[in-house]
Design a protein around this motif. Structure first.
Motif, short mmCIF file in Angstrom:
data_model
loop_
_atom_site.label_atom_id
_atom_site.label_comp_id
_atom_site.label_asym_id
_atom_site.label_seq_id
_atom_site.Cartn_x
_atom_site.Cartn_y
_atom_site.Cartn_z
N PRO A 181 -5.62 9.45 -0.96
CA PRO A 181 -4.85 9.93 -2.40
C PRO A 181 -3.73 8.62 -2.80
O PRO A 181 -2.87 8.80 -2.02
N THR A 182 -3.46 8.59 -4.01
CA THR A 182 -2.42 7.46 -4.49
C THR A 182 -1.31 8.34 -4.63
O THR A 182 -1.22 9.79 -4.76
N GLY A 183 -0.22 7.53 -4.82
CA GLY A 183 1.06 8.25 -5.18
C GLY A 183 0.89 9.21 -6.80
O GLY A 183 1.55 10.06 -6.90
N GLU A 184 0.02 8.30 -7.62
CA GLU A 184 -0.22 9.08 -8.72
C GLU A 184 -0.86 10.52 -8.71
O GLU A 184 -0.61 11.35 -9.36
N HIS B 24 -5.30 13.92 10.16
CA HIS B 24 -4.31 12.55 10.25
C HIS B 24 -5.08 11.44 10.46
O HIS B 24 -4.89 10.30 9.80
N GLY B 25 -5.73 11.49 11.57
CA GLY B 25 -6.47 10.21 12.02
C GLY B 25 -7.20 9.42 10.89
O GLY B 25 -7.37 8.29 10.74
N GLU B 26 -8.06 10.21 10.18
CA GLU B 26 -8.74 9.60 9.03
C GLU B 26 -7.86 9.07 8.05
O GLU B 26 -8.28 7.94 7.53
N VAL B 27 -6.92 9.68 7.54
CA VAL B 27 -5.98 9.29 6.75
C VAL B 27 -5.32 7.89 7.32
O VAL B 27 -5.39 7.04 6.44
N VAL C 127 0.81 -1.32 -0.02
CA VAL C 127 -0.05 -0.03 -0.04
C VAL C 127 0.87 1.10 0.01
O VAL C 127 1.85 1.25 0.61
N PHE C 128 0.63 2.19 -0.86
CA PHE C 128 1.39 3.42 -0.81
C PHE C 128 0.34 4.53 -1.26
O PHE C 128 -0.33 4.47 -1.98
N GLY C 129 0.73 5.53 -0.55
CA GLY C 129 -0.01 6.74 -0.71
C GLY C 129 0.59 8.13 -0.19
O GLY C 129 1.45 8.11 0.51
N VAL C 130 -0.10 9.14 -0.51
CA VAL C 130 0.44 10.35 -0.18
C VAL C 130 -0.54 11.07 0.79
O VAL C 130 -1.72 11.03 0.81
N ILE C 131 0.12 11.86 2.08
CA ILE C 131 -0.81 12.23 2.79
C ILE C 131 -1.14 13.64 2.79
O ILE C 131 -0.59 14.73 2.66
N PHE C 132 -2.55 13.82 2.18
CA PHE C 132 -3.11 15.08 1.88
C PHE C 132 -4.32 15.07 2.91
O PHE C 132 -5.42 14.70 2.52
N ASN C 133 -4.15 15.49 3.99
CA ASN C 133 -4.95 15.41 5.26
C ASN C 133 -6.13 16.13 5.26
O ASN C 133 -7.15 15.77 5.63
N ARG C 134 -5.94 17.39 4.42
CA ARG C 134 -7.10 18.24 4.45
C ARG C 134 -8.29 17.74 3.74
O ARG C 134 -9.32 18.41 3.95
N ARG C 135 -7.95 16.84 2.85
CA ARG C 135 -9.26 16.26 2.35
C ARG C 135 -10.16 15.90 3.30
O ARG C 135 -11.46 15.68 3.03
N SER C 136 -9.79 15.34 4.55
CA SER C 136 -10.50 14.92 5.46
C SER C 136 -11.41 15.71 6.18
O SER C 136 -12.34 15.16 6.88
N ARG C 137 -11.20 17.06 6.14
CA ARG C 137 -11.98 18.01 6.88
C ARG C 137 -13.45 17.78 6.43
O ARG C 137 -13.97 17.61 5.42
N HIS C 138 -14.30 18.24 7.38
CA HIS C 138 -15.75 17.97 7.20
C HIS C 138 -16.43 18.94 6.18
O HIS C 138 -17.05 18.68 5.25
N HIS D 95 -1.51 21.90 -0.68
CA HIS D 95 -2.68 21.22 0.17
C HIS D 95 -3.84 21.98 -0.53
O HIS D 95 -4.93 20.99 -0.85
N VAL D 96 -3.95 23.18 -0.96
CA VAL D 96 -5.34 23.68 -1.38
C VAL D 96 -5.50 23.50 -2.88
O VAL D 96 -6.62 23.40 -3.37
#
Ligand SMILES: NC(=O)c1ccc[n+]([C@@H]2O[C@H](COP(=O)([O-])OP(=O)(O)OC[C@H]3O[C@@H](n4cnc5c(N)ncnc54)[C@H](O)[C@@H]3O)[C@@H](O)[C@H]2O)c1
Length: 386
Positions: A331-334, A312-315, A120-131, A185-186
């Motif tokens: 989010p994938t590496g792609e 981050h918890g959601e990620v 499993v590989f991915g990139v952390i775009f944590n702000r997508r998890s915001r409500h 991020h944005v």
């Protein structure tokens, strides 16, 4: 499916790595067994606060620990490729902090290695998890805004250069300034919400107005400044992106500037049936979203009541889902690579002082086919032949 066992995780980096430790706290299917970092004081503090059994200095020692099956990486940008490739080679599942990489060449090597690894590989775009982001994504996807023709993304700080002389202000080590640090991020939020339209051109400018004078430094103790260090990156970037479907997106991002913003970010969208605006001041996560429409011709504003979510918890919840059940991680590496591709084009446009046309990319955003997914597919086909 292996839903009952706990995944043994190692965290690399003790800066924003604290968000990783917090994020895993409410995930009973994961166990943080080790952390690594070169800054002993911060790492010891984290190890004690979160009761982490083992602590390493260099990341290579953590990766050599056979007990660890997954790692999250929160090291300076220039180490993202090196640590990711080493972690995949050591057989670990990997999540790496944004930006995926400093440039496209690095990002491509990471994505290729991940595809070969079956991990499993991915990139952390944590702000997508915001409500607020989730709600706008939902409304756009169901067509509530009609045809979106323009978007705006911004992250503006009044005085937030993260430590003059730190890796952040070194072009070689960071890959850029606020654009690659905050703007990404944005940009990710906007593109994800808009359903990944295909970018065709960017026109941009960057400036370094305050940084070289030693002004606009981060307020507070988090980052140390070296007053005599050179300031090598932009402190403000502005860009306009065109898309194949006729849409446009503007992006403004600064670490420092004489504006009314404190530390504010957001995205907004104009559609022919409605609009949406997320405006976050000083990391608030409620009171940040408004939808615009009309009722019988009267301009109408709707402000949903929002919940606080540990991004981050959601990620990490989804990361563990993916490891245990084989469900693809996003989010994938792609996707991370596409963002880096745009950031690179923005820097190029600014450097050359002209619009840059972007070649259409044959994009497969699905990420690696994991060993677990391959195993379940094989088991299903065996069952089918019985
Ligand atoms: N998603 C977010 O909201 C968010 C927020 C801040 C930073 N970040 C990203 O996280 C990354 C780290 O940023 P930061 O602010 O924590 O930086 P930082 O400089 O505060 O911390 C970096 C950490 O990496 C460690 N490190 C460096 N070399 C190492 C090695 N060889 N082995 C083990 N550890 C090593 C350092 O010791 C330190 O603990 C960056 O890529 C940044 O873009 C993401």
């Amino acid at each position: 499916m292996e839903t009952q066992r706990r995944v043994r995780v190692g965290i690399i980096g003790c800066g924003i790595g604290i968000f990783h430790l917090e994020g895993f706290e409410k995930e009973p299917r994961a166990e943080i067994v080790a952390l690594a970092g070169l800054d002993t004081d911060r790492c010891v503090m984290l190890q004690q606060r979160f009761s982490v059994p083992r602590r390493y200095g260099d990341y290579k020692d953590l990766l050599a620990d056979p007990d660890i099956e997954a790692v999250t990486i929160a090291v300076p940008n220039f180490l993202h490729e090196e640590v990711t490739l080493a972690a995949l080679a050591a057989g670990k599942h990997v999540l790496v902090e944004k930006p995926l990489a400093r440039n496209v060449a690095e990002g491509e090597r990471m994505v290729t290695a991940a595809r070969k690894s079956g991990k499993v590989f991915g990139v952390i775009f944590n702000r997508r998890s915001r409500h607020d982001v989730q709600l706008v994504k939902h409304e756009v996807a169901r067509g509530a805004l009609g045809r979106i023709y323009h978007g705006r993304a911004f992250w503006m700080r009044r005085s937030g250069i993260p430590g003059l002389g730190s890796w952040f202000t070194n072009k070689e080590l960071a890959g850029g300034g606020p654009l690659i640090d905050l703007g990404i991020h944005v940009l990710d939020m906007a593109l994800w919400i808009m359903g990944e339209p295909e970018p065709t051109a960017v026109s941009a400018a960057t400036y370094a107005a305050l940084g070289p004078k030693g002004r606009g430094m981060w307020q507070g103790a988090r980052f140390k400044a070296a007053p005599d260090a050179a300031y090598e990156v932009e402190d403000f970037a502005t860009a306009m992106i065109r898309f194949a479907n006729g849409m446009t997106l503007t992006l403004d991002t600064s670490w420092a500037g004489y504006t009314s913003h404190t530390d504010e970010f957001g995205v907004s969208f104009m559609g022919d049936e409605g609009g949406a605006e997320i405006h976050v001041k000083d990391y608030a996560d409620t009171g940040t979203l408004r939808f615009f429409s009309e009722i019988d011709g009267a301009p109408t504003v709707i402000e949903p009541r929002l919940q606080s979510i540990h991004n981050h918890g959601e990620v990490f919840r989804r990361f563990i889902d993916s490891i245990l059940t084989g469900v693809p991680f996003s989010p994938t590496g792609e996707e991370g690579l596409e963002r880096v591709r745009l950031i690179e084009a923005i820097y190029r446009s600014a450097a050359e002082g002209r619009e840059i046309a972007l070649a259409a990319q044959p994009i497969d955003r699905t990420g690696p086919r994991t060993e677990l997914a391959a195993r379940s597919a094989a088991e299903n086909s065996r069952e089918g032949t019985l």
